[in-house]
Motif scaffolding. Structure first.
Motif, mmCIF file in Angstrom:
data_model
loop_
_atom_site.group_PDB
_atom_site.id
_atom_site.type_symbol
_atom_site.label_atom_id
_atom_site.label_comp_id
_atom_site.label_asym_id
_atom_site.label_seq_id
_atom_site.Cartn_x
_atom_site.Cartn_y
_atom_site.Cartn_z
ATOM 1 N N ASP A 1 0.835 -1.213 0.000
ATOM 2 C CA ASP A 1 0.000 0.000 0.000
ATOM 3 C C ASP A 1 0.864 1.255 0.000
ATOM 4 O OD1 ASP A 1 -2.389 -1.457 0.071
ATOM 5 O OD2 ASP A 1 -2.295 -1.607 2.251
ATOM 6 N N LEU A 2 1.920 1.253 0.802
ATOM 7 C CA LEU A 2 2.808 2.421 0.849
ATOM 8 C C LEU A 2 3.485 2.643 -0.502
ATOM 9 C CD1 LEU A 2 4.380 1.904 4.383
ATOM 10 C CD2 LEU A 2 2.621 3.562 3.719
ATOM 11 N N ILE A 3 3.919 1.550 -1.128
ATOM 12 C CA ILE A 3 4.524 1.668 -2.466
ATOM 13 C C ILE A 3 3.487 2.174 -3.460
ATOM 14 C CG2 ILE A 3 5.573 0.387 -4.369
ATOM 15 C CD1 ILE A 3 6.751 -1.514 -2.195
ATOM 16 N N ALA A 4 2.259 1.656 -3.383
ATOM 17 C CA ALA A 4 1.192 2.099 -4.293
ATOM 18 C C ALA A 4 0.920 3.590 -4.120
ATOM 19 C CB ALA A 4 -0.086 1.294 -4.057
ATOM 20 N N ILE A 5 0.948 4.072 -2.888
ATOM 21 C CA ILE A 5 0.711 5.501 -2.630
ATOM 22 C C ILE A 5 1.844 6.342 -3.203
ATOM 23 C CG2 ILE A 5 0.561 7.243 -0.797
ATOM 24 C CD1 ILE A 5 -1.019 5.052 0.830
#
Length: 194
Positions: free
Chosen positions: A164-168
């Motif tokens: 999720d952090l990478i996607a953000i």
């Protein structure tokens, strides 16, 4: 010329994407052409469609513009704000984590948000056709997923919060690239500061 090319592109691009919802027809193509042939044909038709959409819309905006209604400025600002979560959702479809689990189909949610926001901000004929087509396709595809017994492909492992952090982060980078490079350079549409 531009509007016609864009419409042909939409038929090709959304048509081939709609083919995936027609499981029996899709299976017949795979049997006839082989899986590799099907994927190559699918990719070529989608790429040609996308190229025609981008070229046709840019040409339409430059030479054939037809305003249907003038959207108020606040809707353009709302669209700019909606695009960040839309892009993050689209990236989260490939970097599966908690966002993916919560939304279930983040690609379609992102496309719907993108199309809806752009419909609000564009009151011209080409914009209404373009973004309305994508919104209609995304709604149709989401409904078809609910009715399908076949999940459509092998399951992809779902990661944790790091995805999720990478996607953000990737979503923010793509959002900025779209706003500061793609829109003004490719389409000739300034987004920020307009």
């Amino acid at each position: 010329m531009g509007l016609s090319a864009m419409i042909v592109g939409l038929v090709l691009f959304l048509g081939v994407h709609t083919l995936t919802t027609q499981r029996a027809l899709r299976s017949r193509f795979i049997v006839s052409w082989g899986e590799g042939g099907y994927k190559i044909g699918y990719s070529v038709v989608a790429a040609i469609g996308l190229a025609l959409i981008v070229w046709g819309f840019a040409h339409y905006r430059a030479t054939e513009w037809r305003e249907i209604w003038p959207p108020p400025t606040f809707l353009k600002h709302l669209n700019v704000a909606l695009m960040l979560p839309a892009v993050i959702l689209i990236v989260a479809a490939y970097l599966r984590g908690r966002i993916y689990q919560a939304v279930k189909h983040p690609m379609l949610a992102g496309v719907k948000l993108w199309a809806f926001g752009h419909l609000l901000a564009n009151g011209d004929l080409g914009g209404i056709i373009l973004f309305g087509s994508f919104l209609g396709w995304a709604v149709y595809d989401r409904i078809s997923l609910k009715r399908r017994a076949d999940p459509g492909g092998p399951p992809i492992a779902v990661g944790g919060i790091s995805n999720d952090l990478i996607a953000i982060v990737v979503g923010i980078i793509v959002y900025l690239a779209l706003a500061f490079a793609f829109h003004p350079v490719v389409l000739g549409i300034p987004v920020m500061g307009s």
